[in-house]
Scaffold this active site. Sequence first.
Site, PDB file in Angstrom:
ATOM      1  N   ASP A  96       9.888  -4.483  11.974  1.00 29.70           N
ATOM      2  CA  ASP A  96       9.056  -3.336  11.612  1.00 29.70           C
ATOM      3  C   ASP A  96       7.663  -3.835  11.245  1.00 29.70           C
ATOM      4  O   ASP A  96       7.490  -4.982  10.815  1.00 29.70           O
ATOM      5  CB  ASP A  96       9.672  -2.574  10.439  1.00 29.70           C
ATOM      6  CG  ASP A  96       9.062  -1.188  10.259  1.00 29.70           C
ATOM      7  OD1 ASP A  96       8.408  -0.705  11.201  1.00 29.70           O
ATOM      8  OD2 ASP A  96       9.239  -0.604   9.180  1.00 29.70           O
ATOM      9  N   GLY A  97       6.680  -2.980  11.422  1.00 27.52           N
ATOM     10  CA  GLY A  97       5.321  -3.347  11.075  1.00 27.52           C
ATOM     11  C   GLY A  97       4.449  -2.121  10.931  1.00 27.52           C
ATOM     12  O   GLY A  97       4.814  -1.026  11.365  1.00 27.52           O
ATOM     13  N   GLU A 134       3.890  -3.801  14.920  1.00 29.04           N
ATOM     14  CA  GLU A 134       5.231  -3.577  15.465  1.00 29.04           C
ATOM     15  C   GLU A 134       5.533  -4.624  16.537  1.00 29.04           C
ATOM     16  O   GLU A 134       6.642  -5.178  16.590  1.00 29.04           O
ATOM     17  CB  GLU A 134       5.326  -2.172  16.075  1.00 29.04           C
ATOM     18  CG  GLU A 134       5.157  -1.026  15.092  1.00 29.04           C
ATOM     19  CD  GLU A 134       6.412  -0.722  14.290  1.00 29.04           C
ATOM     20  OE1 GLU A 134       7.358  -1.545  14.323  1.00 29.04           O
ATOM     21  OE2 GLU A 134       6.448   0.338  13.640  1.00 29.04           O
ATOM     22  N   ASP A 158      11.887   0.714  15.028  1.00 31.35           N
ATOM     23  CA  ASP A 158      11.638   2.155  14.933  1.00 31.35           C
ATOM     24  C   ASP A 158      10.353   2.539  15.646  1.00 31.35           C
ATOM     25  O   ASP A 158       9.854   3.650  15.478  1.00 31.35           O
ATOM     26  CB  ASP A 158      11.621   2.627  13.475  1.00 31.35           C
ATOM     27  CG  ASP A 158      10.557   1.939  12.639  1.00 31.35           C
ATOM     28  OD1 ASP A 158       9.657   1.289  13.208  1.00 31.35           O
ATOM     29  OD2 ASP A 158      10.609   2.057  11.395  1.00 31.35           O
ATOM     30  N   HIS A 213      13.190   5.101   8.259  1.00 32.35           N
ATOM     31  CA  HIS A 213      13.447   5.752   6.969  1.00 32.35           C
ATOM     32  C   HIS A 213      14.673   6.663   7.026  1.00 32.35           C
ATOM     33  O   HIS A 213      14.676   7.773   6.500  1.00 32.35           O
ATOM     34  CB  HIS A 213      12.220   6.542   6.527  1.00 32.35           C
ATOM     35  CG  HIS A 213      10.970   5.713   6.483  1.00 32.35           C
ATOM     36  ND1 HIS A 213      10.788   4.682   5.584  1.00 32.35           N
ATOM     37  CD2 HIS A 213       9.853   5.744   7.259  1.00 32.35           C
ATOM     38  CE1 HIS A 213       9.601   4.129   5.790  1.00 32.35           C
ATOM     39  NE2 HIS A 213       9.026   4.738   6.803  1.00 32.35           N
ATOM     40  N   ASP A 223      10.611  -2.632   6.419  1.00 37.46           N
ATOM     41  CA  ASP A 223       9.490  -1.788   6.022  1.00 37.46           C
ATOM     42  C   ASP A 223       8.894  -2.277   4.702  1.00 37.46           C
ATOM     43  O   ASP A 223       7.669  -2.360   4.545  1.00 37.46           O
ATOM     44  CB  ASP A 223       9.967  -0.338   5.895  1.00 37.46           C
ATOM     45  CG  ASP A 223       8.860   0.605   5.462  1.00 37.46           C
ATOM     46  OD1 ASP A 223       7.974   0.894   6.280  1.00 37.46           O
ATOM     47  OD2 ASP A 223       8.877   1.043   4.289  1.00 37.46           O
TER      48      ASP A 223
END
Length: 254
Positions: A96-97, A134, A158, A213, A223
């Site tokens: 994630d980023g 990302e 995500d 989330h 995250d």
Amino acid sequence: MGKTAKKFYAVLRGRRPGIYDAWSGPGGAQEQVEAFPGALYKGFATREDACEYAESSGFRSLPDYTRGERTGGTEPRAGEERSVPAPESGIVIYADGGSINNPGPGGYGVVILENGSRRELSGGYRCTTNNRMELMACIEGLKSLGEGPVRSVTIYTDSRYVAEGINKGWARRWRNNSWMRDAKHRAENIDLWSVLLDLCDRYRPRFVWLKGHSGIRENERCDFLAKQAAKKPDLPPDLAYEKGETALTQPSLF
């Protein structure tokens, strides 16, 4: 009358046969049957119907991967966290980023599950974008695997930008077309896409999109790592972005 919503799925033949109450997301029915030769599955409105179908088809005592009375979807109960165990024969990477204000200070976070062990990676830059972080998360996760032989690799992200860029063949098409999206428009973040594709050619990872989330423990951890990294002082520059050189490819990693 409208069609009855399918909330439960009986996977008779697939990567992990069983009864499911989620179609998409990590550990869902879609993951078990997508691109699986001879997959056999069907959706139902109730768990009981799914179980009855399995038994009547000769598949008795299928594992139950539902959550009791929960009625499908990928959302957990309030306060519930979910985790997808690393498969015995492979490596799982969560990536994630993001950046603050996009563009702005950014960071990436990575969780790697392998052989019952867990590793975490993170890093940040003083000015970058969501999409670049990302991509960087996936790059750093794959780079950490080293140069030796590896087993199957699955990357959960995500970011639709990343997952669809790989799974729908967009990035490879851009590369094959001299990094042009069409006759007039050049692709963005070529420097990072070029590196990621080189890594994909080496490790052959499978990319799976998941909803952010949504209570998945490792994704939430990524995250957190990314946000913490973006807030650190004295972050290094994302040189390609700050110099406007993201449309230039970098040398191959291998």
